[in-house]
Design a protein around this motif. Structure first.
Motif, PDB file in Angstrom:
ATOM      1  N   UNK A 179       0.830  -1.203   0.000  1.00  0.00           N
ATOM      2  CA  UNK A 179       0.000   0.000   0.000  1.00  0.00           C
ATOM      3  C   UNK A 179       0.866   1.254   0.000  1.00  0.00           C
ATOM      4  N   UNK A 180       0.566   2.203  -0.864  1.00  0.00           N
ATOM      5  CA  UNK A 180       1.327   3.463  -0.865  1.00  0.00           C
ATOM      6  C   UNK A 180       0.989   4.296   0.359  1.00  0.00           C
ATOM      7  N   UNK A 181       1.904   5.176   0.717  1.00  0.00           N
ATOM      8  CA  UNK A 181       1.662   6.095   1.822  1.00  0.00           C
ATOM      9  C   UNK A 181       0.688   7.187   1.381  1.00  0.00           C
ATOM     10  N   UNK A 182      -0.123   7.707   2.283  1.00  0.00           N
ATOM     11  CA  UNK A 182      -1.058   8.782   1.917  1.00  0.00           C
ATOM     12  C   UNK A 182      -0.321   9.982   1.325  1.00  0.00           C
ATOM     13  N   UNK A 183      -0.777  10.441   0.174  1.00  0.00           N
ATOM     14  CA  UNK A 183      -0.175  11.596  -0.475  1.00  0.00           C
ATOM     15  C   UNK A 183       1.139  11.317  -1.175  1.00  0.00           C
ATOM     16  N   UNK A 184       1.552  10.061  -1.243  1.00  0.00           N
ATOM     17  CA  UNK A 184       2.827   9.711  -1.877  1.00  0.00           C
ATOM     18  C   UNK A 184       2.792  10.022  -3.366  1.00  0.00           C
TER      19      UNK A 184
END
Length: 794
Positions: A179-184
């Motif tokens: 899962x990508x980090x928020x805002x990445x």
């Protein structure tokens, strides 16, 4: 009006050409199907020739054995698919760790950075019996984020990781989490990767700059990183990396039409909105599978069924990686689609990660190795190499810019084979590692790498690597239509901008409002590629008896004989099914290709393309007009022994047609090492000297020879250079032209007589003092230039 008439004529001409090509492709598809079926039938008849001698009772026994074997294989195959489902569930529950075959330790977690990203740097722990030398150049391998997880570069022992470790190099791997980090964003990822490379270099202060290896889409990530931070990168290796997305040939590369047929980038935005702001990598994997329906729906399963006793472990191991689907943020997939898949902006110098953050691939000064395959229909060689002709107008411009590019093309391996094939690892990747030892000594230019396989005296396979100097025009051989067929892709990019804005204004608000987080997770869970795994697992109560049935089948296994008539009939049937699916694929691709060029090659689309395309002036590039080149040519008679040695080597190679054998480069290094002539030059200084002497030899070959004597002013330097002439002349691979050149150079730089040597030492004390102080024969003016040469204006 003349422009309108011209546009209409172009549109009609394109329509006629599309119809002709489509007709030819349909005809070729049916011919390929007929040929394949007839070949399979002929093989069946030939293998069945002895069956006429069978007694009826024997024939019945053979078919009975086949029936038992068929039932047992069916049970074992179903159980293998059940194990695949269980493995998939276990991998999901474990957080989908990398599928690396090696143990590793975490060094840096990007999730803890100021701008968090879902990437991390790990160090590969060498297995028992493997020793690494921390003074050797470290390797940093970056895997693609193309729907799957990381680890394909170290999937098994015979891999990129294994080859580098066996050569004694420390190996590091950039992994990423599901899962990508928020805002990445991709800008954050690029900055994090730059930090990883800095940490690796910091851990190896006595070694040269790290090698950056990028696989598939990790290749353009490596190129972007090197363009953004050219000071931290060592040599680059990009394997199967798509750099010029519009490139390809009709009938070979259908994936390049996908963006246009989908109407542009809006579809990726819709998929992200349905995913709650995250793009599901399973969509990308499904598009890969659609490329080859015969393999997706039949061949890989039949190979498992046909050889269930041996094939099951390999099948399960590969499916562990193939079924690990990762996510990307909407901002990431949007940037990739707009700038790469559809916009093709990276190779045109238009891609940027933020305000003022453009990527200029010309700023990369480190050598680049490009590895592609003619059998790759996902990243064909055209997409891997055409970026070179996109940013350079001639071979002379490549040399003037100081860039070294080495190309290697495999004949037939597929896209995944570039990364996972053991044979490719043992041959191509092993030789790439060998070339990397000497690539910093390779002058700027474009080279083709050839690997010749021979058998040694002990019977073992040996490889002889040759680097042939190429010209930019040689890349045209990869094209069918001299890239004229890329024009409609400009229209795709223009149309995509319209549909993207329309979707954002008219559709996106409603889709986002109607897609809560629970629905986004449910849609991902029910993606067909996930369903086929978790449904056929222990979660399904209807499969409860399958493990016991498989255990009984293994205990009483009765495999059929290789010449069993049932086996022959089964394989004939399988060949018919596979050929029919290939026929469907060929007809489908022909129809899609024709539709693409009819839609985006019509009058209105061509006008849109003409309005959007940047008009490039077709002026002849003159490298001599560059200030840096003029300065080097004006000062070609200034320097010392290092310049003389490098220039001599370049002159001899040029006389031999630009061919360099790796064994000769090893021999040259062995000759120069005891002399210490180049010992005091670091990697950047050596690259600068190679760049400068390339310009001298390329643009002023006659003066390069006549001014050679001015570079060796002292008796000691002349003796060393003549000793080098003697050593070179013993090489049995020199041709007549190279021997003639050596004779000419001896006349220009004759051996000093003993008496003359003594007088020279008495008359010229200052240069000798400079030699003792600096370790070479460079005069003061040239030494100053060496310190500031890297800051010359371009």
């Amino acid at each position: 009006m003349p422009n309108l008439n011209q546009t209409i004529d172009r549109s009609l001409q394109i329509s006629r050409s599309v119809a002709t090509v489509a007709e030819r492709r349909v005809r070729d598809a049916f011919e390929a199907y007929t040929t394949r079926v007839r070949k399979a039938q002929a093989a069946f008849v030939q293998d069945s020739g002895a069956a006429t001698r069978f007694h009826p009772t024997q024939a019945w026994q053979e078919w009975a054995r086949y029936g038992v074997d068929f039932v047992q294989r069916s049970i074992l195959m179903a159980d293998t698919l059940r194990q695949r489902g269980n493995n998939w569930i276990a991998h999901e529950q474990a957080g989908k760790p990398p599928v690396l075959a090696y143990r590793y330790e975490m060094l840096a977690d990007g999730r803890t950075f100021e701008r968090p990203v879902n990437h991390a740097l790990v160090r590969i722990i060498p297995p028992k019996g493997v020793t690494v030398d921390h003074k050797l150049r470290p390797f940093v391998i970056i895997d693609p984020r193309a729907g799957h997880g990381p680890g394909i570069g170290g999937f098994k022992e015979d891999s990129e990781v294994g080859v580098a470790l066996k050569a004694g190099h420390p190996v590091y791997f950039v992994i990423f989490y599901p899962d990508p980090e928020p805002g990445q964003t991709l800008a954050d990822v690029t900055d994090a990767e730059a930090e990883f490379v800095r940490l690796v270099a910091e851990r190896h202060p006595e070694s040269p700059k790290p090698v950056l290896v990028g696989n598939c889409q990790g290749g353009w990530a490596v190129m972007m990183l090197a363009a953004a931070r050219p000071d931290i990168a060592g040599p680059l290796v990009i394997n199967g990396a798509p750099m010029s997305y519009w490139a390809g040939n009709d009938g070979d590369n259908p994936m390049r039409y996908a963006g246009g047929l989908a109407g542009g980038a809006w579809l990726s935005l819709l998929a992200s909105d349905l995913g709650g702001g995250k793009f599901d990598g399973a969509h990308l994997v499904q598009s890969f599978e659609d490329l080859n329906p015969a393999n997706t729906y039949w061949d890989k399963y039949y190979h498992l069924f046909d050889d269930i006793d041996e094939e099951a472990p390999r099948f399960l191991e590969f499916e562990r990686w193939w079924g690990g689907f990762y996510l990307m943020n909407e901002e990431e997939i949007r940037w990739i689609v707009n700038n790469l898949f559809i916009g093709n902006k990276l190779s045109q110098g238009e891609a940027r990660l933020g305000p003022g953050r453009y990527f200029d691939l010309k700023s990369i000064k480190q050598p680049i190795i490009v590895f592609a395959s003619m059998g790759d229909n996902i990243t064909p060689p055209q997409q891997a190499f055409n970026w070179i002709s996109d940013i350079y107008s001639s071979t002379e411009e490549i040399k003037a810019n100081g860039q070294t590019i080495v190309g290697l093309i495999h004949e037939d391996i597929g896209h995944l084979g570039i990364f996972v094939s053991g044979k490719v690892a043992k041959k191509e990747h092993t030789q790439i590692v060998s070339v990397l030892k000497y690539i910093q000594e390779l002058p700027p230019g474009l080279y083709g790498m050839q690997i010749h396989e021979t058998t040694g005296a002990d019977g073992n396979v040996e490889y002889d690597v040759t680097l042939h100097e190429r010209r930019l025009e040689d890349l045209k051989r990869l094209q069918k239509y001299d890239r004229v067929d890329e024009k409609p892709f400009e229209a795709v990019a223009a149309f995509s901008e319209l549909t993207e804005r329309a979707y954002e204004q008219l559709v996106r608000p409603a889709v986002r409002e109607a897609t809560p987080e629970w629905l986004a997770k449910a849609l991902r869970e029910w993606h067909p590629l996930r369903v086929q795994r978790w449904w056929f697992s222990d979660r399904n109560p209807m499969l409860a008896c399958l493990p016991q049935a498989a255990s009984i089948a293994r205990a009483y296994r009765r495999p059929r004989a290789l010449d069993n008539p049932g086996r022959r009939a089964e394989r004939l049937y399988s060949e018919h099914v596979s050929a029919a699916l290939d026929l469907y694929r060929d007809l489908r691709d022909a129809g899609r290709e024709a539709a693409f060029f009819e839609v985006y090659g019509n009058m209105m689309a061509l006008q849109m393309a003409d309005q959007r395309a940047v008009i490039r002036r077709q002026t002849r590039f003159d490298a001599r007009a560059l200030p840096a080149v003029r300065q080097v040519l004006d000062e070609m008679d200034q320097g010392g022994l290092p310049e003389a040695v490098i220039r001599t080597g370049m002159l001899i190679v040029k006389a031999g047609g630009g061919k360099r054998r790796l064994a000769q480069m090893e021999h040259t290094r062995a000759l120069l090492e005891p002399t210490g002539i180049l010992r005091d030059l670091d990697e950047d200084q050596l690259r600068r000297l190679l760049h400068e002497e390339t310009l001298v030899v390329e643009f002023e070959p006659h003066q390069a020879k006549t001014s050679l004597g001015k570079l060796v002013r002292t008796t000691s330097d002349r003796q060393k250079l003549n000793a080098l002439f003697d050593a070179i002349e013993t090489d049995s691979h020199l041709d007549a032209r190279q021997h003639a050149l050596l004779a000419e150079l001896r006349k220009l730089v004759p051996k000093p007589a003993p008496s003359a040597s003594a007088r020279a030492r008495k008359a010229l004390p200052a240069p000798d003092a400079a030699v003792r102080r600096n370790g070479n024969a460079a005069p003061a003016r040239r030494t100053t230039k060496a310190r500031t040469g890297s800051r010359r204006p371009r």
